[in-house]
Scaffold this motif. Structure first.
Motif, PDB file in Angstrom:
ATOM      1  N   THR A  79       1.890   9.242  -6.202  1.00 28.42           N
ATOM      2  CA  THR A  79       2.126  10.664  -5.973  1.00 28.42           C
ATOM      3  C   THR A  79       3.344  11.157  -6.749  1.00 28.42           C
ATOM      4  O   THR A  79       3.310  12.209  -7.405  1.00 28.42           O
TER       5      THR A  79
ATOM      6  N   SER B 149      -4.958  15.908 -11.194  1.00 29.11           N
ATOM      7  CA  SER B 149      -6.325  15.566 -10.782  1.00 29.11           C
ATOM      8  C   SER B 149      -6.653  14.112 -11.076  1.00 29.11           C
ATOM      9  O   SER B 149      -7.259  13.418 -10.253  1.00 29.11           O
TER      10      SER B 149
ATOM     11  N   LYS C 150       1.036   4.137  -2.965  1.00 33.25           N
ATOM     12  CA  LYS C 150       0.733   5.538  -2.678  1.00 33.25           C
ATOM     13  C   LYS C 150       1.905   6.439  -3.018  1.00 33.25           C
ATOM     14  O   LYS C 150       1.733   7.495  -3.647  1.00 33.25           O
TER      15      LYS C 150
ATOM     16  N   ARG D  52      -4.616  11.577 -11.350  1.00 33.88           N
ATOM     17  CA  ARG D  52      -3.762  10.607 -10.661  1.00 33.88           C
ATOM     18  C   ARG D  52      -3.710  10.848  -9.153  1.00 33.88           C
ATOM     19  O   ARG D  52      -2.885  10.268  -8.460  1.00 33.88           O
ATOM     20  N   ASN D  53      -4.600  11.691  -8.643  1.00 36.65           N
ATOM     21  CA  ASN D  53      -4.570  12.010  -7.220  1.00 36.65           C
ATOM     22  C   ASN D  53      -5.967  11.807  -6.633  1.00 36.65           C
ATOM     23  O   ASN D  53      -6.916  12.512  -7.002  1.00 36.65           O
ATOM     24  N   SER D  54      -6.103  10.848  -5.740  1.00 34.62           N
ATOM     25  CA  SER D  54      -7.420  10.512  -5.199  1.00 34.62           C
ATOM     26  C   SER D  54      -7.995  11.646  -4.357  1.00 34.62           C
ATOM     27  O   SER D  54      -9.217  11.856  -4.330  1.00 34.62           O
ATOM     28  N   GLU D  55      -7.130  12.415  -3.673  1.00 31.15           N
ATOM     29  CA  GLU D  55      -7.635  13.501  -2.830  1.00 31.15           C
ATOM     30  C   GLU D  55      -8.201  14.637  -3.673  1.00 31.15           C
ATOM     31  O   GLU D  55      -9.232  15.227  -3.327  1.00 31.15           O
TER      32      GLU D  55
ATOM     33  N   GLU E 179       0.830  -1.204   0.000  1.00 31.28           N
ATOM     34  CA  GLU E 179       0.000   0.000   0.000  1.00 31.28           C
ATOM     35  C   GLU E 179       0.863   1.251   0.000  1.00 31.28           C
ATOM     36  O   GLU E 179       0.589   2.217  -0.718  1.00 31.28           O
TER      37      GLU E 179
ATOM     38  N   SER F  46       3.132  11.358 -10.750  1.00 33.49           N
ATOM     39  CA  SER F  46       2.426  12.531 -11.261  1.00 33.49           C
ATOM     40  C   SER F  46       3.389  13.697 -11.440  1.00 33.49           C
ATOM     41  O   SER F  46       3.418  14.354 -12.485  1.00 33.49           O
TER      42      SER F  46
ATOM     43  N   SER G 258     -15.234  15.757  -6.679  1.00 30.15           N
ATOM     44  CA  SER G 258     -16.527  15.093  -6.547  1.00 30.15           C
ATOM     45  C   SER G 258     -17.395  15.786  -5.500  1.00 30.15           C
ATOM     46  O   SER G 258     -18.607  15.988  -5.709  1.00 30.15           O
TER      47      SER G 258
ATOM     48  N   LYS H 291      -9.414  14.240  -6.741  1.00 30.50           N
ATOM     49  CA  LYS H 291     -10.658  13.705  -7.321  1.00 30.50           C
ATOM     50  C   LYS H 291     -11.785  13.720  -6.287  1.00 30.50           C
ATOM     51  O   LYS H 291     -12.931  14.010  -6.627  1.00 30.50           O
ATOM     52  N   GLY H 292     -11.444  13.426  -5.031  1.00 30.49           N
ATOM     53  CA  GLY H 292     -12.455  13.487  -3.980  1.00 30.49           C
ATOM     54  C   GLY H 292     -12.964  14.895  -3.760  1.00 30.49           C
ATOM     55  O   GLY H 292     -14.177  15.110  -3.582  1.00 30.49           O
TER      56      GLY H 292
END
Length: 312
Positions: A238, A289, A234, A291-294, A230, A241, A300, A296-297
């Motif tokens: 990061t 945006s 991660k 490639r970054n989950s935060e 994990e 990108s 959303s 994208k969150g």
């Protein structure tokens, strides 16, 4: 000597002709510029509004978006107006301002891109000391340092270029005022300035690139020693990108400014200038945006809030 003059204006020859194919390319460039403005403005807005993104990494990213916004606004409106009106003059003052802002933003972005992997290095290799090493004061020093070095480079080169006398038809074979193109029109010995300008390019490009590669070398060493898959994923997501942005930006800049003069041509320079003044700023918010989950969150969440407001 009789041909020397303090010219009242320069003529930008531009990037496109008034043909069907060039009109299509012009529209494409405008669409990319508009996408860049929207994407970077949205990135700035998300970082400003979402408390989860109020961290050093995103603070630096917001400054990158701001620099890209300013870079597009420095170059594209004048280029578009010249093409649409078919009038391409630019005053020496306007030319000097373009050189100053272009070099300030480009140089500042080089050092900002070097500060961002340091943030990732601290997060991966020294997580317990992150709040100390990447404090508000540390971020502010990085940002001020990036702006200071960019402003110093832009001011020095703009003042030096415009101090030369110019003669004949002051036509710049480009779509904006760029220092190397302007120096070719000077009616004076510019060899010393060209050597100094080349050294500045080496320092502004290779020093940040060395710092970036050093940071990622240390990160890679630390990641390979981790046992958690994990953590591997991660850290790699990061860092990849940022490496994508670095490769695009520095690759185009090094190709443009560090080639020997014998291999340079006006057409190549113009195409590469479009690449790092329009195309790269479009990709930066997309890369970060997608490639970054935060991010994208946050996007959303913002879209959900906008949808809720539209239903009320």
């Amino acid at each position: 000597m009789g041909n020397w003059n303090m010219t009242s204006e320069f003529i930008l020859l531009g990037l496109f002709n008034h043909t069907g194919a060039h009109l299509f390319l012009f529209v494409m460039v405008l669409m990319m510029a508009f996408t860049s403005l929207v994407g970077n403005a949205l990135m700035l807005l998300l970082i400003l509004l979402d408390p989860r993104l109020h961290r050093p990494m995103y603070f630096l990213l917001s400054l990158l978006s701001l620099m890209d916004l300013m870079l597009v606004c420095t170059i594209v409106p004048k280029m578009a107006a010249d093409y649409l009106t078919d009038r391409r003059p630019i005053s020496p003052a306007g030319c000097g301002l373009q050189i100053f802002f272009f070099l300030t933003l480009g140089g500042g972005e080089c050092f900002l891109l070097a500060a961002m992997p340091y943030d990732r290095y601290v997060a991966v290799c020294h997580p317990l000391r992150y709040s100390v090493l990447m404090s508000r004061q540390s971020c502010l020093r990085m940002i001020l340092g990036s702006w200071f070095l960019g402003v110093a480079d832009g001011l020095m080169q703009a003042a030096a270029v415009l101090s030369f006398p110019f003669c004949g038809a002051c036509e710049i074979d480009h779509f904006f005022c760029e220092a190397p193109m302007l120096v070719r029109l000077a009616c004076a010995d510019t060899s010393v300035f060209e050597d100094v300008m080349y050294m500045c390019c080496v320092l502004m490009l290779l020093v940040p690139l060395f710092l970036i590669l050093t940071s990622y070398g240390l990160i890679l060493t630390a990641v390979l020693q981790m046992r958690s898959n994990e953590a591997h994923k991660k850290a790699c997501a990061t860092c990849s990108s940022h490496l994508s942005v670095v490769g695009l930006f520095f690759g185009a800049a090094i190709f443009t400014y560090m080639r020997p003069k014998s291999y340079r041509s006006a057409n190549h320079d113009k195409v590469m200038s479009v690449y790092y003044t329009v195309f790269t700023p479009v990709l930066n918010p997309l890369i970060y945006s997608l490639r970054n989950s935060e991010v994208k969150g946050a996007l959303s969440k913002c879209m959900d809030q906008c949808a809720a407001l539209s239903h009320d």
